[in-house]
Scaffold this motif. Structure first.
Motif, PDB file in Angstrom:
ATOM      1  N   ALA A   1       0.608  -1.607  -0.054  1.00 35.14           N
ATOM      2  CA  ALA A   1      -0.248   0.150  -0.399  1.00 35.14           C
ATOM      3  C   ALA A   1       1.389   0.886  -0.018  1.00 35.14           C
ATOM      4  O   ALA A   1       0.838   2.316  -0.649  1.00 35.14           O
ATOM      5  CB  ALA A   1      -1.271  -0.081   1.468  1.00 35.14           C
ATOM      6  N   ILE A   2       1.653   1.091   0.691  1.00 38.44           N
ATOM      7  CA  ILE A   2       2.617   2.431   0.751  1.00 38.44           C
ATOM      8  C   ILE A   2       3.805   2.707  -0.476  1.00 38.44           C
ATOM      9  O   ILE A   2       3.666   4.000  -1.443  1.00 38.44           O
ATOM     10  CB  ILE A   2       3.643   2.566   1.950  1.00 38.44           C
ATOM     11  CG1 ILE A   2       3.368   2.351   3.377  1.00 38.44           C
ATOM     12  CG2 ILE A   2       5.278   3.429   1.749  1.00 38.44           C
ATOM     13  CD1 ILE A   2       4.046   2.457   4.688  1.00 38.44           C
ATOM     14  N   ARG A   3       3.734   1.589  -1.120  1.00 35.96           N
ATOM     15  CA  ARG A   3       5.078   1.820  -2.252  1.00 35.96           C
ATOM     16  C   ARG A   3       3.922   1.870  -3.820  1.00 35.96           C
ATOM     17  O   ARG A   3       4.323   2.461  -4.627  1.00 35.96           O
ATOM     18  CB  ARG A   3       5.246   0.074  -3.120  1.00 35.96           C
ATOM     19  CG  ARG A   3       6.019  -0.431  -2.499  1.00 35.96           C
ATOM     20  CD  ARG A   3       6.124  -2.158  -2.909  1.00 35.96           C
ATOM     21  NE  ARG A   3       7.940  -2.564  -1.361  1.00 35.96           N
ATOM     22  CZ  ARG A   3       7.853  -3.739  -1.910  1.00 35.96           C
ATOM     23  NH1 ARG A   3       6.914  -4.856  -2.277  1.00 35.96           N
ATOM     24  NH2 ARG A   3       8.759  -4.658  -1.383  1.00 35.96           N
ATOM     25  N   ASP A   4       1.955   1.597  -3.372  1.00 34.62           N
ATOM     26  CA  ASP A   4       1.335   2.148  -4.327  1.00 34.62           C
ATOM     27  C   ASP A   4       1.497   3.423  -4.452  1.00 34.62           C
ATOM     28  O   ASP A   4       0.653   3.532  -5.432  1.00 34.62           O
ATOM     29  CB  ASP A   4       0.086   0.798  -4.281  1.00 34.62           C
ATOM     30  CG  ASP A   4       0.525  -0.070  -4.601  1.00 34.62           C
ATOM     31  OD1 ASP A   4       1.489  -0.770  -5.234  1.00 34.62           O
ATOM     32  OD2 ASP A   4      -0.410  -1.062  -4.027  1.00 34.62           O
ATOM     33  N   ASN A   5       1.232   4.244  -3.354  1.00 34.41           N
ATOM     34  CA  ASN A   5       0.931   5.754  -3.104  1.00 34.41           C
ATOM     35  C   ASN A   5       1.969   6.408  -2.345  1.00 34.41           C
ATOM     36  O   ASN A   5       1.917   7.545  -1.148  1.00 34.41           O
ATOM     37  CB  ASN A   5      -0.462   5.214  -1.261  1.00 34.41           C
ATOM     38  CG  ASN A   5      -1.858   4.399  -2.498  1.00 34.41           C
ATOM     39  OD1 ASN A   5      -2.282   5.038  -3.456  1.00 34.41           O
ATOM     40  ND2 ASN A   5      -1.856   3.230  -1.626  1.00 34.41           N
ATOM     41  N   GLY A   6       3.350   5.550  -3.251  1.00 27.19           N
ATOM     42  CA  GLY A   6       4.154   6.277  -1.822  1.00 27.19           C
ATOM     43  C   GLY A   6       4.723   8.282  -2.049  1.00 27.19           C
ATOM     44  O   GLY A   6       4.995   8.183  -1.098  1.00 27.19           O
ATOM     45  N   ALA A   7       4.574   8.496  -3.411  1.00 23.24           N
ATOM     46  CA  ALA A   7       4.113  10.231  -3.265  1.00 23.24           C
ATOM     47  C   ALA A   7       3.455  10.501  -2.134  1.00 23.24           C
ATOM     48  O   ALA A   7       3.783  11.514  -1.257  1.00 23.24           O
ATOM     49  CB  ALA A   7       3.849  10.392  -4.667  1.00 23.24           C
ATOM     50  N   SER A   8       2.261   9.808  -1.771  1.00 28.85           N
ATOM     51  CA  SER A   8       1.344  10.643  -1.624  1.00 28.85           C
ATOM     52  C   SER A   8       1.402  10.295   0.148  1.00 28.85           C
ATOM     53  O   SER A   8       2.086  11.649   0.945  1.00 28.85           O
ATOM     54  CB  SER A   8      -0.117  10.146  -1.364  1.00 28.85           C
ATOM     55  OG  SER A   8      -0.748  10.335  -2.317  1.00 28.85           O
ATOM     56  N   VAL A   9       2.226   9.425   0.518  1.00 23.75           N
ATOM     57  CA  VAL A   9       2.805   8.647   2.289  1.00 23.75           C
ATOM     58  C   VAL A   9       3.558   9.421   2.838  1.00 23.75           C
ATOM     59  O   VAL A   9       3.971  10.046   3.688  1.00 23.75           O
ATOM     60  CB  VAL A   9       2.638   7.379   2.304  1.00 23.75           C
ATOM     61  CG1 VAL A   9       3.044   7.084   3.570  1.00 23.75           C
ATOM     62  CG2 VAL A   9       1.263   6.342   1.616  1.00 23.75           C
ATOM     63  N   LEU A  10       4.854   9.168   1.201  1.00 25.97           N
ATOM     64  CA  LEU A  10       5.524   9.880   2.171  1.00 25.97           C
ATOM     65  C   LEU A  10       5.991  11.802   1.686  1.00 25.97           C
ATOM     66  O   LEU A  10       6.590  12.415   2.623  1.00 25.97           O
ATOM     67  CB  LEU A  10       7.308   9.776   0.722  1.00 25.97           C
ATOM     68  CG  LEU A  10       7.260   7.993   0.762  1.00 25.97           C
ATOM     69  CD1 LEU A  10       8.267   7.709  -0.417  1.00 25.97           C
ATOM     70  CD2 LEU A  10       7.844   7.637   2.324  1.00 25.97           C
ATOM     71  N   PHE A  11       5.743  12.559   0.890  1.00 24.61           N
ATOM     72  CA  PHE A  11       5.644  14.008   1.034  1.00 24.61           C
ATOM     73  C   PHE A  11       4.612  14.376   2.550  1.00 24.61           C
ATOM     74  O   PHE A  11       4.626  14.895   3.110  1.00 24.61           O
ATOM     75  CB  PHE A  11       4.435  13.840   0.104  1.00 24.61           C
ATOM     76  CG  PHE A  11       4.390  15.408   0.170  1.00 24.61           C
ATOM     77  CD1 PHE A  11       5.112  15.824  -0.829  1.00 24.61           C
ATOM     78  CD2 PHE A  11       2.700  15.980  -0.110  1.00 24.61           C
ATOM     79  CE1 PHE A  11       5.110  17.698  -0.854  1.00 24.61           C
ATOM     80  CE2 PHE A  11       2.813  18.123  -0.095  1.00 24.61           C
ATOM     81  CZ  PHE A  11       4.288  18.282  -0.941  1.00 24.61           C
TER      82      PHE A  11
END
Length: 240
Positions: free
Chosen positions: A135-145
C-alpha cells in the motif's frame, strides 16, 4: 566462503560506514554541533562568511549533507545556522538541498546494505506486513510527502523506512525535496533572528512548527496530498 558472501559484505560497506561514523559523531561532535557552539563562534563565522561567501556556502552545504547522511547530532542547529548566515534566501535553499542530498545518500546506503534483501523477503511473504508495504509502494508519493510535511517521525527514520520497503529513489528524492520545503523555510526563518535571540541570552523556539497557526496549514497540505489516493480507491472497481 561462497561468491555471494563477499559481494554481500561489499554492498553493506556504505551502511557499516554510516553506522560507524554516526556512533563516533554522537559522542565526539555533540558539543560542537550545538546552539552553544554557534553562539560562542557567531562573530567568527560571520566574519569568515563576509570574507569568503562562496566558500562558506559550499562548506555549509557539504557539512549539512554529512550531518544528514551520517545521522549526526546537530541537524536543527545546522538549519538555523543556514538562516543566521545566509538569510531566508538562499539559506532555505541551502538547507533543503543539503538535507535532500544527505537523505538520498543514507537511503542508498540502507537500500544497498539491507533494503533489497528485506524487500524481497516481504514480497515473498504473506499477511499484513506485505499488504501494508504494498500500500505504501502504491501510494508512495502521497505517504512520503505527508510524512515530510508533518515531522511526526525523526528525520533519519523517515530516510530509512522507505529504503527498507523498496520505495523508488526518484519518488523518495522528489517527496523529500518538496516535502521539507515548508518546514525548512520555517526553521530558516527562525535562524534569521538568531543573532537577536543570542543577544538577549535566550534560546530559539524550536517548537514553533507545532504551534496551531503553523501546524494547521501543514496538516491541511498533508491531507490534500492524500486526495489522489482517496479518489483512486473510490474509483477502483472490484475485481471479478
Amino acid at each position: 566462503m561462497t561468491d555471494s558472501q563477499p559481494s554481500k559484505w561489499r554492498d553493506r560497506l556504505p551502511l557499516i560506514a554510516v553506522v560507524a561514523v554516526a556512533a563516533i559523531g554522537a559522542f565526539a561532535l555533540r558539543d560542537y554541533l550545538s546552539f552553544e557552539s554557534l553562539r560562542d563562534n557567531r562573530e567568527a563565522l560571520l566574519a569568515f562568511r563576509d570574507d569568503n561567501y562562496a566558500l562558506t556556502a559550499l562548506a555549509f552545504v557539504l557539512a549539512y549533507i554529512a550531518i544528514v547522511a551520517f545521522s549526526l547530532p546537530g541537524a536543527t542547529p545546522a538549519t538555523l545556522t543556514g538562516g543566521f548566515l545566509f538569510g531566508l534566501f538562499p539559506g532555505a535553499l541551502f538547507n533543503v538541498v543539503g538535507a535532500t542530498i544527505g537523505a538520498v545518500l543514507i537511503f542508498l546506503a540502507v537500500r544497498t546494505g539491507l533494503g533489497r534483501g528485506l524487500a524481497e523477503k516481504i514480497d515473498a511473504s504473506d499477511g499484513r506486513v506485505k499488504r501494508m508495504t504494498q500500500a505504501i509502494r502504491d501510494n508512495g508519493a502521497s505517504v512520503l510527502f505527508s510524512m515530510r510535511l508533518v515531522p511526526v517521525l525523526p528525520f533519519f527514520v523517515a530516510n530509512i523506512i522507505p529504503a527498507l520497503i523498496g520505495v523508488r529513489l526518484s519518488v523518495f528524492a522528489a517527496t523529500t525535496f518538496f516535502g521539507i520545503i515548508p518546514g525548512g523555510i520555517i526553521y530558516t526563518w527562525v535562524g534569521v533572528g538568531l543573532g537577536e535571540v543570542f543577544a538577549r541570552g535566550e534560546t530559539p523556539n524550536l517548537g514553533i512548527i507545532f504551534e496551531p497557526h503553523i501546524i494547521g496549514p501543514l496538516l491541511g497540505l498533508a491531507a490534500l496530498s492524500f486526495l489522489p489516493t482517496i479518489l483512486k480507491s473510490i474509483r477502483k472497481e472490484p475485481k471479478a
